[in-house]
Design a protein around this motif. Structure first.
Motif, short mmCIF file in Angstrom:
data_model
loop_
_atom_site.label_atom_id
_atom_site.label_comp_id
_atom_site.label_asym_id
_atom_site.label_seq_id
_atom_site.Cartn_x
_atom_site.Cartn_y
_atom_site.Cartn_z
N ARG A 518 31.95 16.78 104.55
CA ARG A 518 30.60 15.98 105.10
C ARG A 518 30.97 14.83 105.89
O ARG A 518 32.27 14.29 105.83
N ARG A 519 30.24 14.54 106.97
CA ARG A 519 30.71 13.48 107.97
C ARG A 519 31.22 12.55 107.38
O ARG A 519 32.42 12.00 107.76
N ALA A 520 30.77 11.71 106.55
CA ALA A 520 31.19 10.53 105.77
C ALA A 520 32.59 10.55 105.20
O ALA A 520 33.50 9.82 105.23
N ASN A 521 32.98 11.98 104.78
CA ASN A 521 34.11 12.21 104.10
C ASN A 521 35.43 12.69 105.18
O ASN A 521 36.35 12.41 104.74
N ILE A 522 35.02 12.70 106.48
CA ILE A 522 35.73 12.86 107.52
C ILE A 522 36.42 11.49 107.96
O ILE A 522 37.69 11.33 108.02
N THR A 523 35.62 10.82 108.50
CA THR A 523 35.82 9.51 109.20
C THR A 523 36.55 8.64 107.96
O THR A 523 37.13 7.79 108.41
N GLY A 524 35.94 8.71 106.88
CA GLY A 524 36.39 7.81 105.64
C GLY A 524 37.75 8.25 105.07
O GLY A 524 38.28 7.37 103.93
N ILE A 525 38.61 9.43 105.50
CA ILE A 525 39.70 9.65 105.17
C ILE A 525 40.94 8.67 104.91
O ILE A 525 41.17 8.04 106.03
N ARG A 526 41.30 8.24 103.91
CA ARG A 526 42.53 7.41 103.61
C ARG A 526 43.70 7.80 103.58
O ARG A 526 43.95 9.03 103.22
N LEU A 527 44.71 7.15 104.11
CA LEU A 527 46.08 7.69 104.18
C LEU A 527 46.59 7.97 102.67
O LEU A 527 47.35 9.06 102.50
N SER A 528 45.95 7.11 101.76
CA SER A 528 46.62 7.43 100.58
C SER A 528 45.90 8.73 99.72
O SER A 528 46.30 9.02 98.71
N TRP A 529 45.07 9.33 100.51
CA TRP A 529 44.48 10.59 99.78
C TRP A 529 45.23 11.64 100.45
O TRP A 529 44.75 12.95 100.17
N ILE A 530 46.32 11.78 101.14
CA ILE A 530 46.90 12.78 101.79
C ILE A 530 48.36 13.14 101.03
O ILE A 530 49.06 12.08 100.93
N SER A 531 48.56 13.96 100.45
CA SER A 531 49.71 14.41 99.74
C SER A 531 50.40 15.60 100.47
O SER A 531 49.70 16.38 101.19
N TRP A 532 51.59 15.84 100.11
CA TRP A 532 52.70 16.89 100.71
C TRP A 532 53.13 17.67 99.75
O TRP A 532 53.70 16.99 98.88
N ALA A 533 53.29 18.80 100.05
CA ALA A 533 53.95 19.85 99.22
C ALA A 533 54.88 20.72 100.31
O ALA A 533 54.29 21.54 100.86
N GLY A 534 56.30 20.75 100.60
CA GLY A 534 57.00 21.33 101.68
C GLY A 534 56.47 20.86 102.92
O GLY A 534 56.31 19.54 103.02
N GLY A 535 56.12 22.01 103.67
CA GLY A 535 55.41 21.69 104.92
C GLY A 535 53.94 21.42 105.17
O GLY A 535 53.55 21.36 106.03
N THR A 536 53.17 21.59 104.11
CA THR A 536 51.95 21.85 104.02
C THR A 536 51.28 20.33 103.53
O THR A 536 51.72 19.72 102.39
N ALA A 537 50.22 19.90 103.95
CA ALA A 537 49.48 18.85 103.55
C ALA A 537 48.10 19.26 102.87
O ALA A 537 47.37 20.18 103.03
N ARG A 538 47.69 18.21 102.02
CA ARG A 538 46.46 18.39 101.10
C ARG A 538 45.88 17.02 101.21
O ARG A 538 46.35 16.01 100.95
N ILE A 539 44.70 17.00 101.75
CA ILE A 539 43.83 16.04 101.48
C ILE A 539 42.73 15.90 100.38
O ILE A 539 42.01 16.88 100.17
N ILE A 540 42.93 15.10 99.53
CA ILE A 540 42.25 14.79 98.27
C ILE A 540 41.23 13.86 98.20
O ILE A 540 41.50 12.43 98.04
N ILE A 541 40.12 14.10 98.40
CA ILE A 541 38.79 13.12 98.47
C ILE A 541 38.61 12.89 97.11
O ILE A 541 38.13 13.77 96.22
N PRO A 542 38.53 11.62 96.49
CA PRO A 542 38.32 11.22 95.27
C PRO A 542 36.86 11.81 94.92
O PRO A 542 35.91 11.60 95.83
N ASN A 543 36.31 12.43 93.60
CA ASN A 543 35.31 12.88 93.31
C ASN A 543 34.05 12.00 93.46
O ASN A 543 32.93 12.25 94.01
N VAL A 544 34.22 10.60 93.29
CA VAL A 544 33.30 9.69 93.38
C VAL A 544 32.70 9.52 94.96
O VAL A 544 31.92 8.91 95.27
#
Length: 697
Positions: A518-544
Motif C-alpha cells: 500500500r501507498r504508505a508502506n512504499i514511501t515509508g520504507i526505512r533502510l533498516s527494513w532491507i535485508s540482503w541474502a547473496g545478491g537479492t534484497a528483501r524488504i521486511i515491513i513490520p507487521n504493525v
C-alpha cells in the motif's frame, strides 16, 4: 572477546564507519553506534545475525544475559530505602502476572525489552483480567522494571548531571512549571550534559537526535517517544520565555515532527484567497444567512416589503396586510433571491468537514501537479475537478476497499458549482460524470479502475512491467549526453536531482510489481527494513506498520529479484547520497525527502505522484499506486484462474472473500469465454449444420 570488541576490530581493520556498517546490514543508521556506546544494551539475535553476515563472522549471543528469575531476585534485594523496596515489590508482582499470562518460564526466559513490548501490544486489559486504567499501569510498570534493571543497575538521569543543567533542574523543580515538564526534564538534561550541548545550541536538529536516542534506550514505542519530544519542545519554549531562566540562553525550538494532518506537505496558507472566499460569503450562504449574491436576511425582507408597498393597493386590500414581519415569505421567494431552503443549508459541523475536504483536494492537486486553485469559480471547472478527484482517488485508496473520499469531495463541488457559482447544465453534468467514475462499486473497485485494467493488454502491459528499466535507460541516456560534453567527470558527478528522483521512481515500480504494498508502506520504507541474502534484497515491513495486522501477525515480506536488487543496491550506494538534502545525512528512509520545503528526516512525499506522471507518459494512462494491487491480481488470475489463493497471499488479504470481491467482475469476458468453451465441450448434440448427412439406400 565481547560483541563490542569484535565490531571495533572489524571497523579498525576495514576502515568502514559505524554508520556505513549499520546501513550495509540493513539496520537503523545509529544501530552500531548504539551497540558500542550505550552501556548494557542487548542486541537481539536478528541484529547480530545481520551484522555478522556483513562482517563475515558469527557474533555470539552475549553471555550472562539476564533471566526474569534473576531480574526479580535483584529487585527483591533490600536497598535500605523503604519507598524503593515497596516499589520493587510492586514491580515483582507485575512481572509474575506478566510471565504467567505469557506462558514464559522465569528461569529460562531472557529479559528482552522488544519482545516484551510486542507481547504487551498484542494484549488487552482482559488478558490480565484488569480494567483499562489498571492495564496501562501494569504495562508501564513491567517495562519500567525491565528497563531499570534489565541491563543496568539503574537508568541514567539527573542524578548523573553536574553543572549548569543540574542548576537549571533545581530551579525548575521549585517553579510553577507544569509537573509533567519537570518530570521529563531530567532525561533531556542528561542527554545535553553528556553531549556538551549548551542551552543556546538546542535546535530542532538536536531534538531530532534526542528522539533517535530515546528510541534506542527507552522502553517506549515510537508514538510515545514522539509525544515525549514534543513536550520537550514545549519545555524549551517555557524556559526561553520564563524570566527566571532568561540568563541561561534558551531558545524557542520547534519539534522535528510534521503536522500529521498535512498529508500532502502543503501549507493551507497557500490557498488564502480560496479560504477567504469560502469562510466569508460562501459560508454565510451555506448557513442560510445570506443569498449567493450576499443579500442579508434583513435586506431580503426589506425588498419584499418595498415591493409590496410600491404597488397600487386599494383601501380594502390594505386591511389584509401583515402588521408584524411584513409580507409572508414563500420558498419560491427565497430561492429566486438566491437563498438556500432550510433543508439545504449546512450545520456548523458539516461546514467544517466540507472545508477540510475542499482544502485536501486543492492540496493534493497542488502537490501532484503544481496547479494552484485560487477561487471557487476556478475550483468548480469540470477539468479541474476531474484532475483533483484523480489525485485524491490515488491518495486515498490504501484500504482493501477503496475510499469514497474523492466521491464525497466531488459531490461538495457539484453543489457549489450548481447552486452557488451557477455553472451551466453541461458543466454540472460533466462534474456528475466525473463523480460517477470515482464512485465505489459493490465489488470494491471503481468503474474507472476496472476500465483501466482492461486497457492494460499487449504492449501496454509489457511497458508497465518494463517501466523501471525504461526509466533507468532514460536516465543513463541523459548522463551519456552530458558525459560526451564534460570530459573528466564521473557519471555520478553528472547525475542531477531530477535523474535521482527518476531512479527512485524506478525502484518504487520494482517494489510495486514485486508485491504492490500500500501507498504508505512504499514511501515509508526505512533502510533498516532491507535485508540482503547473496545478491537479492528483501524488504521486511513490520507487521504493525501494515494495515490490518498487529504484533501477532507476520511481517510483510517483499522479495526483489536479482535485477531489481542490483538496481536497489546501486541506488543506495551511489544515487541516494546524491539525493540527500543538505543536513539530512541521517535520514532513515529509503526515499529521502526532496525539494527545499518540508522538514529533514522525512520521506519523499511526492514520489508516487511523480511515478503516476511517468506511467501516464510511458504506458499511456494514469496508473495510481493502488491500481498496481489490482493489476497484479488481475494479471495472475487472467493467466491462471486457479491462482486465487496465491493472489490472496500476494496482496495480503486476510480473507479469501476480499480477493473474490475485488476480482469477481474484473474480467467477465474472460470468464464468459471460458464458460462458452466448457459448455460447448459438454453438449452431446452438435448443431444441425455440423452433422453429417446419413446416406439413404
Amino acid at each position: 572477546m565481547t560483541v563490542q570488541d569484535q565490531i571495533r576490530d572489524y571497523l579498525d581493520e576495514t576502515g568502514v564507519t559505524k554508520h556505513a556498517l549499520a546501513l550495509q546490514a540493513g539496520l537503523n543508521p545509529k544501530a552500531v553506534k548504539n551497540i558500542l556506546e550505550i552501556p548494557g544494551i542487548r542486541s537481539d539475535r536478528k541484529t547480530l545475525d545481520a551484522l555478522g553476515e556483513v562482517m563475515g563472522i558469527h557474533l555470539p549471543t552475549p553471555a550472562g544475559q539476564m533471566t526474569y528469575s534473576r531480574l526479580m531476585s535483584d529487585l527483591a534485594r533490600p536497598t535500605g530505602d523503604e519507598k524503593s523496596d515497596s516499589r520493587n515489590r510492586v514491580l515483582i508482582s507485575r512481572l509474575k502476572a506478566f510471565l504467567k499470562a505469557a506462558g514464559w518460564v522465569a528461569e529460562i526466559e531472557i529479559v528482552d525489552r522488544r519482545r516484551a513490548i510486542e507481547k504487551l501490544s498484542s494484549w488487552s486489559a482482559a488478558t490480565l483480567d484488569l480494567t483499562e486504567n489498571s492495564f496501562a499501569t501494569y504495562k508501564s510498570d513491567i517495562l519500567a522494571a525491565i528497563h531499570s534493571h534489565g541491563g543496568r543497575n539503574r537508568p541514567n538521569g539527573i542524578r548523573d548531571v553536574r553543572g549548569i543543567y543540574r542548576e537549571i533542574h533545581d530551579v525548575l523543580s521549585e517553579s510553577d512549571c507544569p509537573n509533567d515538564l519537570k518530570l521529563i526534564s531530567g532525561t533531556f538534561f542528561h542527554f545535553l550534559y553528556q553531549r556538551k550541548i549548551s542551552p543556546d545550541e538546542i535546535s530542532t536538529e538536536v531534538l531530532h537526535e534526542y528522539y533517535l536516542h530515546r528510541l534506542a534506550v527507552s522502553p517506549k514505542g515510537e508514538a510515545t517517544c514522539k509525544k515525549h519530544v514534543q513536550r520537550i519542545s514545549a519545555l524549551c519554549t517555557r524556559l526561553a520565555t520564563d524570566a527566571d531562566f532568561s540568563s541561561y540562553g534558551f531558545n524557542v525550538v520547534e519539534h522535528p515532527f510534521p503536522d500529521g494532518r498535512n498529508k500532502y506537505g502543503v501549507d493551507a496558507s497557500v490557498f488564502s484567497e480560496l479560504l477567504s472566499e469560502f469562510d466569508g460569503p460562501v459560508s454565510r450562504w451555506l448557513r442560510g444567512e445570506a443569498s449567493r449574491d450576499g443579500l442579508s436576511e434583513e435586506a431580503f425582507l426589506a425588498q419584499l416589503d418595498a415591493a409590496e408597498t410600491s404597488g397600487p393597493v386599494n383601501s380594502k386590500k390594505a386591511l389584509l396586510k401583515k402588521k408584524n414581519g411584513g409580507r409572508k415569505r414563500t420558498e419560491e421567494d427565497r430561492q429566486s433571491a438566491g437563498f438556500l431552503l432550510p433543508g439545504q443549508t449546512w450545520s456548523k459541523r458539516t461546514l467544517e468537514n466540507r472545508r477540510y475536504q475542499l482544502i485536501a483536494g486543492a492540496k493534493a492537486l497542488f502537490a501532484a501537479t503544481g496547479y494552484l486553485i485560487e477561487n471557487l469559480t476556478e475550483y468548480t471547472d469540470p477539468d479541474v475537478i476531474e484532475s483533483a478527484l484523480d489525485v485524491l482517488s490515488s491518495g486515498n485508496s490504501d484500504d482493501e476497499f477503496p475510499s469514497s473520499y474523492a466521491e464525497s469531495v466531488g459531490k461538495t463541488l457539484k453543489k457549489l458549482a450548481r447552486d452557488y457559482i451557477g455553472r451551466s447544465a453541461d458543466d454540472v453534468n460533466a462534474i456528475a460524470a466525473h463523480i460517477k467514475e470515482h464512485a465505489i462499486g459493490e465489488t470494491g473497485i471503481s468503474r474507472r479502475n476496472k476500465a483501466r485494467l482492461r486497457q492494460i493488454i499487449g504492449d501496454r502491459q509489457q511497458r508497465l512491467i518494463d517501466l523501471s528499466d525504461i526509466l533507468t535507460d532514460e536516465v543513463n541516456s541523459i548522463i551519456d549526453k552530458r558525459k560526451r560534453k564534460s570530459r573528466g567527470k564521473t557519471r555520478m558527478d553528472l547525475l542531477g536531482p531530477e535523474e535521482a528522483r527518476d531512479i527512485m521512481c524506478a525502484i518504487a515500480s520494482d517494489i510495486l510489481l514485486a508485491r504492490a504494498p500500500r501507498r504508505a508502506n512504499i514511501t515509508g520504507i526505512r533502510l533498516s527494513w532491507i535485508s540482503w541474502a547473496g545478491g537479492t534484497a528483501r524488504i521486511i515491513i513490520p507487521n504493525v506498520q501494515v494495515k490490518g495486522r498487529n504484533s501477532d501477525d507476520p511481517d510483510l515480506h517483499i522479495p526483489l529479484d536479482e535485477h531489481a536488487s542490483a538496481r536497489l543496491k546501486s541506488f543506495i550506494e551511489k544515487v541516494r547520497p546524491k539525493a540527500l538534502r543538505a543536513g539530512d545525512d541521517e535520514n532513515p528512509f529509503l526515499f529521502p525527502s526532496q525539494g527545499e520545503r518540508g522538514d529533514l528526516g522525512q520521506p519523499y512525499a511526492g514520489l508516487l505522484e511523480r511515478l503516476v506522471r511517468h506511467t501516464k507518459r510511458i504506458v499511456g494512462f494514469k496508473m495510481n499506486p493502488h491500481l498496481y494491487r489490482h493489476f497484479l491480481g488481475w494479471l495472475w488470475l487472467r493467466e491462471d484462474p486457479d491462482r486465487l489463493p496465491d493472489v490472496q497471499r500476494l496482496l495480503g488479504h486476510k480473507r479469501l472473500e476480499t480477493t473474490l470481491a475485488h476480482y469477481a467482475e474484473i474480467d467477465e469476458d474472460l470468464a464468459l469465454d471460458r464458460w462458452s468453451k466448457y459448455l460447448a465441450d459438454q453438449k452431446s448434440r452438435q448443431p444441425e449444420k455440423t452433422k453429417k448427412k446419413r446416406k439413404t439406400g
